[in-house]
Motif scaffolding. Structure first.
Motif, PDB file in Angstrom:
ATOM      1  N   ASN A 180       0.816  -1.215   0.000  1.00  0.00           N
ATOM      2  CA  ASN A 180       0.000   0.000   0.000  1.00  0.00           C
ATOM      3  C   ASN A 180       0.853   1.269   0.000  1.00  0.00           C
ATOM      4  O   ASN A 180       0.415   2.318  -0.489  1.00  0.00           O
ATOM      5  N   ASP A 181       2.060   1.186   0.572  1.00  0.00           N
ATOM      6  CA  ASP A 181       2.928   2.367   0.649  1.00  0.00           C
ATOM      7  C   ASP A 181       3.254   2.921  -0.735  1.00  0.00           C
ATOM      8  O   ASP A 181       3.314   4.139  -0.932  1.00  0.00           O
ATOM      9  N   ILE A 182       3.471   2.017  -1.684  1.00  0.00           N
ATOM     10  CA  ILE A 182       3.795   2.460  -3.046  1.00  0.00           C
ATOM     11  C   ILE A 182       2.600   3.204  -3.650  1.00  0.00           C
ATOM     12  O   ILE A 182       2.753   4.275  -4.255  1.00  0.00           O
ATOM     13  N   LEU A 183       1.415   2.620  -3.457  1.00  0.00           N
ATOM     14  CA  LEU A 183       0.203   3.258  -3.981  1.00  0.00           C
ATOM     15  C   LEU A 183      -0.022   4.615  -3.319  1.00  0.00           C
ATOM     16  O   LEU A 183      -0.369   5.593  -3.979  1.00  0.00           O
ATOM     17  N   LYS A 184       0.221   4.675  -1.994  1.00  0.00           N
ATOM     18  CA  LYS A 184       0.042   5.931  -1.275  1.00  0.00           C
ATOM     19  C   LYS A 184       0.980   7.016  -1.789  1.00  0.00           C
ATOM     20  O   LYS A 184       0.624   8.194  -1.846  1.00  0.00           O
ATOM     21  N   LEU A 185       2.208   6.594  -2.154  1.00  0.00           N
ATOM     22  CA  LEU A 185       3.188   7.565  -2.644  1.00  0.00           C
ATOM     23  C   LEU A 185       2.686   8.255  -3.904  1.00  0.00           C
ATOM     24  O   LEU A 185       2.790   9.481  -4.053  1.00  0.00           O
ATOM     25  N   TYR A 186       2.130   7.452  -4.836  1.00  0.00           N
ATOM     26  CA  TYR A 186       1.588   8.029  -6.067  1.00  0.00           C
ATOM     27  C   TYR A 186       0.417   8.967  -5.758  1.00  0.00           C
ATOM     28  O   TYR A 186       0.267  10.027  -6.369  1.00  0.00           O
ATOM     29  N   ILE A 187      -0.415   8.546  -4.809  1.00  0.00           N
ATOM     30  CA  ILE A 187      -1.578   9.374  -4.453  1.00  0.00           C
ATOM     31  C   ILE A 187      -1.121  10.695  -3.858  1.00  0.00           C
ATOM     32  O   ILE A 187      -1.653  11.766  -4.177  1.00  0.00           O
ATOM     33  N   ILE A 188      -0.093  10.647  -2.985  1.00  0.00           N
ATOM     34  CA  ILE A 188       0.403  11.863  -2.343  1.00  0.00           C
ATOM     35  C   ILE A 188       0.973  12.831  -3.373  1.00  0.00           C
ATOM     36  O   ILE A 188       0.739  14.043  -3.328  1.00  0.00           O
ATOM     37  N   VAL A 189       1.724  12.282  -4.314  1.00  0.00           N
ATOM     38  CA  VAL A 189       2.313  13.134  -5.369  1.00  0.00           C
ATOM     39  C   VAL A 189       1.202  13.802  -6.165  1.00  0.00           C
ATOM     40  O   VAL A 189       1.265  15.006  -6.470  1.00  0.00           O
ATOM     41  N   GLY A 190       0.167  13.018  -6.514  1.00  0.00           N
ATOM     42  CA  GLY A 190      -0.948  13.581  -7.269  1.00  0.00           C
ATOM     43  C   GLY A 190      -1.678  14.660  -6.483  1.00  0.00           C
ATOM     44  O   GLY A 190      -2.019  15.711  -7.030  1.00  0.00           O
ATOM     45  N   LEU A 191      -1.894  14.402  -5.178  1.00  0.00           N
ATOM     46  CA  LEU A 191      -2.577  15.383  -4.348  1.00  0.00           C
ATOM     47  C   LEU A 191      -1.775  16.671  -4.212  1.00  0.00           C
ATOM     48  O   LEU A 191      -2.327  17.774  -4.212  1.00  0.00           O
ATOM     49  N   LEU A 192      -0.449  16.520  -4.087  1.00  0.00           N
ATOM     50  CA  LEU A 192       0.403  17.708  -3.987  1.00  0.00           C
ATOM     51  C   LEU A 192       0.329  18.553  -5.254  1.00  0.00           C
ATOM     52  O   LEU A 192       0.283  19.785  -5.196  1.00  0.00           O
ATOM     53  N   PHE A 193       0.313  17.866  -6.396  1.00  0.00           N
ATOM     54  CA  PHE A 193       0.264  18.576  -7.673  1.00  0.00           C
ATOM     55  C   PHE A 193      -1.024  19.395  -7.782  1.00  0.00           C
ATOM     56  O   PHE A 193      -1.011  20.593  -8.065  1.00  0.00           O
ATOM     57  N   PHE A 194      -2.163  18.719  -7.529  1.00  0.00           N
ATOM     58  CA  PHE A 194      -3.443  19.430  -7.611  1.00  0.00           C
ATOM     59  C   PHE A 194      -3.586  20.456  -6.495  1.00  0.00           C
ATOM     60  O   PHE A 194      -4.237  21.486  -6.655  1.00  0.00           O
ATOM     61  N   GLY A 195      -2.958  20.163  -5.348  1.00  0.00           N
ATOM     62  CA  GLY A 195      -2.985  21.117  -4.245  1.00  0.00           C
ATOM     63  C   GLY A 195      -2.268  22.404  -4.593  1.00  0.00           C
ATOM     64  O   GLY A 195      -2.730  23.502  -4.238  1.00  0.00           O
ATOM     65  N   LEU A 196      -1.123  22.306  -5.282  1.00  0.00           N
ATOM     66  CA  LEU A 196      -0.378  23.493  -5.680  1.00  0.00           C
ATOM     67  C   LEU A 196      -1.162  24.343  -6.676  1.00  0.00           C
ATOM     68  O   LEU A 196      -1.167  25.576  -6.592  1.00  0.00           O
ATOM     69  N   ILE A 197      -1.841  23.649  -7.591  1.00  0.00           N
ATOM     70  CA  ILE A 197      -2.657  24.377  -8.560  1.00  0.00           C
ATOM     71  C   ILE A 197      -3.805  25.102  -7.846  1.00  0.00           C
ATOM     72  O   ILE A 197      -4.077  26.292  -8.094  1.00  0.00           O
ATOM     73  N   GLY A 198      -4.445  24.389  -6.931  1.00  0.00           N
ATOM     74  CA  GLY A 198      -5.535  25.006  -6.183  1.00  0.00           C
ATOM     75  C   GLY A 198      -5.060  26.174  -5.341  1.00  0.00           C
ATOM     76  O   GLY A 198      -5.739  27.200  -5.227  1.00  0.00           O
ATOM     77  N   ALA A 199      -3.874  26.031  -4.730  1.00  0.00           N
ATOM     78  CA  ALA A 199      -3.328  27.094  -3.891  1.00  0.00           C
ATOM     79  C   ALA A 199      -3.033  28.349  -4.707  1.00  0.00           C
ATOM     80  O   ALA A 199      -3.224  29.481  -4.225  1.00  0.00           O
ATOM     81  N   TYR A 200      -2.575  28.159  -5.924  1.00  0.00           N
ATOM     82  CA  TYR A 200      -2.261  29.297  -6.794  1.00  0.00           C
ATOM     83  C   TYR A 200      -3.517  30.119  -7.077  1.00  0.00           C
ATOM     84  O   TYR A 200      -3.525  31.351  -6.933  1.00  0.00           O
ATOM     85  N   PHE A 201      -4.591  29.410  -7.494  1.00  0.00           N
ATOM     86  CA  PHE A 201      -5.823  30.133  -7.808  1.00  0.00           C
ATOM     87  C   PHE A 201      -6.455  30.741  -6.555  1.00  0.00           C
ATOM     88  O   PHE A 201      -7.050  31.819  -6.601  1.00  0.00           O
ATOM     89  N   TRP A 202      -6.326  30.050  -5.415  1.00  0.00           N
ATOM     90  CA  TRP A 202      -6.861  30.597  -4.157  1.00  0.00           C
ATOM     91  C   TRP A 202      -6.132  31.888  -3.772  1.00  0.00           C
ATOM     92  O   TRP A 202      -6.746  32.863  -3.349  1.00  0.00           O
ATOM     93  N   TYR A 203      -4.805  31.891  -3.931  1.00  0.00           N
ATOM     94  CA  TYR A 203      -4.009  33.063  -3.588  1.00  0.00           C
ATOM     95  C   TYR A 203      -4.374  34.247  -4.484  1.00  0.00           C
ATOM     96  O   TYR A 203      -4.489  35.389  -4.024  1.00  0.00           O
ATOM     97  N   LYS A 204      -4.562  33.942  -5.757  1.00  0.00           N
ATOM     98  CA  LYS A 204      -4.883  34.999  -6.713  1.00  0.00           C
ATOM     99  C   LYS A 204      -6.237  35.630  -6.365  1.00  0.00           C
ATOM    100  O   LYS A 204      -6.391  36.871  -6.381  1.00  0.00           O
TER     101      LYS A 204
END
Length: 560
Positions: free
Chosen positions: A335-359
């Motif tokens: 499960n750790d391997i699967l979680k790693l991919y999920i975390i990376v994906g969440l971080l990516f979408f999180g950064l995009i969301g944070a950018y638009f929220w800041y703007k």
């Protein structure tokens, strides 16, 4: 409800014993020594020891892959937990038992019926009456024995009554009274007749049910049914509370004698509550003190039992957990391997969301600054009134009511108010109220009690505030403090009652006093702040302004 529990337990004992004789060879019982020991303790009402050995027997039966016997142990543990007030623990055990049983297998239906009955009881005690009715009905469907049906149908009618579905409850009791089996059991007949009369009165308080109530009481006295006599007295107290207080008080003292004779803490508490409202001020205060002392003791014993039972279950589960640990670690690596991919994906979408929220936030920041200045001024004005002004008035009340208040203690209280005023300037939150809220609320309310003003508090218990947020607790604390301050300043009251209760995740606080009342409601700063605060927690505050015998206020809000 206690009668139901006793009858259900008797039914369970019968069902378990008969099941052993008819469906299992004697070998299975003798192979499991803890099971035999558990029954020896259970029959002697030594339930704590019985619980421990039923737990050991359950583990041994599971190793033997004897699911029906393991389920019997779990159901009995559930009944014991119910009796000790550990209703969540009882549900956990009973659900475990239900998962082991197959309703399609005839030999398992009887135990499954008992399990659903136990589950109905614990759910009823937690106030979910509709769900309790559902499980009582499931119990009846699985076991068509007439005695079992009578027990379950009475339970169903009781739950309808508690849920204020009086027509359904009355139909249930009347159907039971038509059963010929009831007439061969005077105690059962009296129990159903008493429940019917009481429910008819609850439906219409002007209905005359005195004859029925007395008929049930006389049968119970003749049968020397102390549990039934206690229930009859409880209903007669309610019936006469508004019609004839002298009769109600007489029955209250009779119930007190029965409660002390049977040494039932729950019955003693209920009797004290009635005596508090029926007796004169001097005796009422005495019984209120006795109620508080006993209530603390009962709460302590319940918590002790819960912790004890939880520890027994913990020790049992620990061995199982160790066995499964290696397999879980294997699965964890995958499960750790699967979680790693999920975390990376969440971080990516999180950064995009944070950018638009800041703007977006940057665009609105300027207009918000002006609004924040105004809101800050209003907020601090409100806090100064609610926390500092009311806090100082609370200290004044304590100085006035407590002649033995020392200089150092007074200085400490003033220093607390000073710290509150400092916290306002630093905009600190009232997180300190989240800890020991029940005690802090009680101490604040008692500060307004004196020889001239008797203050009675009912229902302020830890379980009530268990799921309440810190914000809601803070608002309620200040609202009650404001009401008591207004009472002290303006009401001329000599008796104040604050009753706390919860139903369907809604907390209700009923405030009453015998002061001059409010003929016309004119919201000033204090009352206006109180109204704003109750709105902030999605609650309601209702004043009965036409009451000529004092003031009544109802506060209700969701427990969140």
């Amino acid at each position: 409800m206690k009668n139901t529990l006793i009858l259900s337990c008797l039914f369970l004992i019968f069902s378990c014993q008969s099941s052993d004789k008819n469906n299992f060879s004697p070998q299975l019982t003798t192979e499991n020594k803890p099971y035999d020991i558990a029954w020896e303790f259970y029959e002697k009402s030594q339930n704590d020891s019985a619980y421990v050995y039923f737990n050991q027997a359950k583990d041994l039966y599971l190793l033997q892959k004897n699911k029906i016997q393991a389920a019997k142990c779990l159901v009995n543990m559930g009944y014991i937990s119910n009796d000790k007030g550990d209703w969540f623990g009882s549900q956990e055990l009973t659900i475990f038992a239900i998962k082991l049983l197959n309703p399609k297998i005839k030999e398992e239906k009887e135990v499954l019926s008992s399990a659903y009955n136990s589950l109905g009881q614990s759910i009823h005690e937690l106030g979910n009456y509709k769900e309790a009715i559902n499980y009582y009905q499931k119990s009846t469907d699985l076991n068509q024995d007439r005695e079992v049906r009578i027990i379950n149908e009475n339970n169903i009618a009781n739950s309808y009554r508690y849920n204020k579905q009086f027509n359904e409850a009355i139909n249930g009791y009347q159907t039971l009274l038509k059963d010929s089996l009831i007439y061969n059991h005077p105690k059962e007949y009296a129990r159903v007749l008493d429940n019917l009369a009481y429910t008819e009165w609850l439906q219409d308080v002007n209905r005359d049910v005195e004859d029925k109530l007395n008929k049930a009481l006389n049968i119970r006295i003749k049968e020397k049914d102390k549990t039934g006599i206690n229930a009859s007295y409880a209903h007669l107290i309610d019936y006469f509370s508004k019609k004839d207080k002298e009769k109600a008080l007489n029955y209250a003292y009779k119930r007190k004698d029965i409660a002390f004779e049977s040494n039932s803490s729950e019955d003693k508490l209920e009797t004290y509550q009635k005596l508090i409202t029926l007796e004169n001020s001097e005796n009422s205060k005495k019984y209120f003190e006795a109620y508080q002392k006993l209530n603390d003791s009962v709460e302590f014993e319940r918590n002790k039992a819960k912790n004890q039972f939880a520890l027994v279950r913990y020790d049992s589960e620990k061995n199982k957990a160790d066995f499964l640990k290696a397999e879980a670690e294997n699965e964890k690596k995958q499960n750790d391997i699967l979680k790693l991919y999920i975390i990376v994906g969440l971080l990516f979408f999180g950064l995009i969301g944070a950018y638009f929220w800041y703007k977006r936030r940057k665009q609105k920041l300027e207009e918000q600054k002006l609004l924040e200045v105004k809101n800050t001024e209003l907020k601090y004005s409100k806090k100064v009134h609610d926390k500092v002004a009311n806090g100082i008035y609370q200290i004044l009340s304590e100085v006035e009511n407590n002649q033995s208040l020392g200089k150092n203690e007074l200085l400490d209280k003033l220093e607390d108010v000073y710290e509150i005023s400092r916290d306002i300037s630093y905009d600190k939150k009232d997180d300190n109220l989240a800890q020991n809220f029940t005690t802090k609320l009680a101490e604040m309310m008692k500060a307004y009690s004196s020889d001239e003003v008797l203050l009675f508090i009912l229902g302020n218990e830890d379980l009530l505030w268990k799921n309440t947020s810190t914000h809601t607790k803070t608002e309620i604390y200040i609202i009650i403090q404001e009401l008591l301050t207004n009472m002290k300043k303006h009401s001329e009251a000599s008796r104040v009652v604050l009753k706390f209760s919860q139903e369907n995740n809604q907390i209700t606080i009923n405030y009453t006093d015998n002061g001059i009342g409010i003929s016309v409601l004119k919201p000033k700063n204090g009352l206006q702040n109180t109204g704003n605060r109750i709105k902030s927690i999605n609650g309601q505050l209702i004043f009965e302004t036409e009451n000529i015998n004092g003031l009544k206020i109802t506060i209700s809000f969701p427990n969140q």
